[in-house]
Design a protein around this motif. Structure first.
Motif, short mmCIF file in Angstrom:
data_model
loop_
_atom_site.label_atom_id
_atom_site.label_comp_id
_atom_site.label_asym_id
_atom_site.label_seq_id
_atom_site.Cartn_x
_atom_site.Cartn_y
_atom_site.Cartn_z
N TYR A 1 -2.75 -3.13 -0.76
CA TYR A 1 -2.53 -2.36 0.42
C TYR A 1 -3.38 -3.33 1.55
O TYR A 1 -2.91 -3.28 2.70
N ARG A 2 -4.63 -3.49 1.28
CA ARG A 2 -5.51 -4.29 2.02
C ARG A 2 -5.03 -5.48 2.64
O ARG A 2 -4.83 -5.80 3.95
N LEU A 3 -4.36 -6.27 1.67
CA LEU A 3 -3.65 -7.62 2.07
C LEU A 3 -2.70 -7.61 2.87
O LEU A 3 -2.21 -8.26 3.84
N ARG A 4 -1.84 -6.50 2.70
CA ARG A 4 -0.74 -6.26 3.46
C ARG A 4 -0.81 -5.57 4.93
O ARG A 4 -0.26 -6.24 5.80
N PHE A 5 -1.90 -4.75 4.97
CA PHE A 5 -1.79 -4.15 6.32
C PHE A 5 -3.39 -4.30 6.85
O PHE A 5 -3.31 -3.70 8.09
#
Length: 82
Positions: free
Chosen positions: A74-78
């Motif tokens: 999630y962190r990598l994507r958003f």
């Protein structure tokens, strides 16, 4: 002698094309995998915004193996802060 050299060149060209085809197949598979992960993360984002589910419930509902795995993805994507 000329036929041997010609045959070697033909084999080399054939191997180059086969390698290119393999890389193309791998790139397509990687793109599909990323697309599927993006769909799961988009769904997770919607659930986090519009449901009362906690992070662990959302992670498992979206097919992640653990909350930690979900959090990293999630962190990598958003995360746009970099």
């Amino acid at each position: 002698m000329f036929n041997i050299a010609k045959r070697k060149r033909e084999k080399h060209v054939q191997r180059c094309y086969e390698a290119k085809d393999l890389w193309t197949d791998l790139e397509v598979a990687e793109g599909a995998r990323r697309g599927h992960a993006d769909l799961r993360l988009d769904r997770a984002r919607r659930l986090l915004k519009h449901s009362s589910m906690d992070v662990t419930e959302v992670a498992l509902a979206c097919g992640f193996t653990s909350p930690a795995h979900f959090s990293r993805a999630y962190r990598l994507r958003f995360d746009r802060s970099g």
